[in-house]
Design an enzyme around this catalytic site. Structure first.
Site, PDB file in Angstrom:
ATOM      1  N   SER A  96       0.815  -1.218   0.000  1.00 20.67           N
ATOM      2  CA  SER A  96       0.000   0.000   0.000  1.00 20.67           C
ATOM      3  C   SER A  96       0.847   1.266   0.000  1.00 20.67           C
ATOM      4  CB  SER A  96      -0.900   0.027   1.231  1.00 20.67           C
ATOM      5  OG  SER A  96      -1.745  -1.085   1.240  1.00 20.67           O
ATOM      6  N   GLN A  97       0.198   2.333  -0.398  1.00 17.59           N
ATOM      7  CA  GLN A  97       0.786   3.671  -0.319  1.00 17.59           C
ATOM      8  C   GLN A  97       1.125   3.987   1.145  1.00 17.59           C
ATOM      9  OE1 GLN A  97      -2.202   6.541  -1.205  1.00 17.59           O
ATOM     10  NE2 GLN A  97      -0.780   8.263  -1.252  1.00 17.59           N
TER      11      GLN A  97
END
Ligand code: SAH
Length: 212
Positions: A62-63
């Site tokens: 994920s970011q």
């Protein structure tokens, strides 16, 4: 670490603060977790970009903003037993391990789990336990948990998992069967077992693949 990565990491932490992440324990866990170790080597230079990145087997890490936000929403004090559904690279598990008592993590793809386990052992994380399996059914033998985090998107609210949450507990999950129409949801279980839910923000996660 190279000067370039150090500078990018410092910039990322400023960006996260600017995006409203003000939990200093979360920021310091992001700071001390070597994201470059969890991504494919050719993407090394992008380790501290505020973007999601591909990992093996068509999955994603994920970011950083999303990792920070989800972690902050869990409101960890250091005492919790947390279960994560979707170990992936092990990055989120490593961040959690610094902020809670024990992380349990479930992954359905063996090669990803083997690599994540190897990395967390190498990083000397001793409060991490993992298993291969379908996270949709949770980890009944280790339940109930103080916190539950899904890093893959469930098509509908995960009631089976909510059953494994302690009163007072928090579950954070991306919800939505359509990848272009998911929201990050927060569920808080009251002492009387009723569930309050809050929609946090639109997100894009790989799907939770259950059964078969
Ligand atoms: N938290 C990870 C990101 C994982 S991407 C990280 O920090 O890198 C989502 C992961 O969920 C993928 O590895 C995928 O294989 C896994 N997954 C999907 N469905 C699952 C299920 N039913 N049970 C366990 N893991 C699942």
């Amino acid at each position: 670490m190279s000067q370039e990565l150090l500078a990018k990491k410092a910039e990322l932490l400023m960006t996260l603060r600017g995006q409203g992440i003000n939990d200093t324990a979360v920021l310091s866990a992001i700071e001390t977790t070597p994201r470059e170790a969890f991504i494919p080597q050719p993407l090394f230079h992008h380790a501290y970009d505020n973007v999601s990145l591909p990992i093996a087997h068509g999955q994603t890490i994920s970011q950083p903003y999303i990792v920070a936000r989800m972690t902050a929403e869990l409101a960890l004090t250091g005492k919790e037993r947390v279960v994560e559904i979707g170990t992936g690279s092990g990055y989120q598990a490593e961040v959690l391990s610094q902020l809670c008592r024990r992380v349990y993590s479930i992954e359905r793809l063996r090669p990803l789990l083997v690599e994540a386990d190897r990395l967390l052992a190498q990083l000397k994380i001793t409060n991490y336990t993992s298993k291969l399996g379908d996270g949709a059914i949770g980890w009944p033998e280790a339940a109930p948990f103080d916190r539950i985090i899904l890093t893959c998107a469930a098509p509908t609210p995960p009631y089976d998992l909510l059953d494994q949450l302690k009163p007072g507990g928090i579950l954070i999950a991306p919800i939505g069967a359509d990848q272009n129409n998911q929201v990050l949801m927060k569920y808080v279980k009251a002492e009387n077992d009723t569930i309050e839910e809050e929609t946090l923000l639109p997100v894009k996660f790989v799907p939770l693949v259950s059964g078969a």
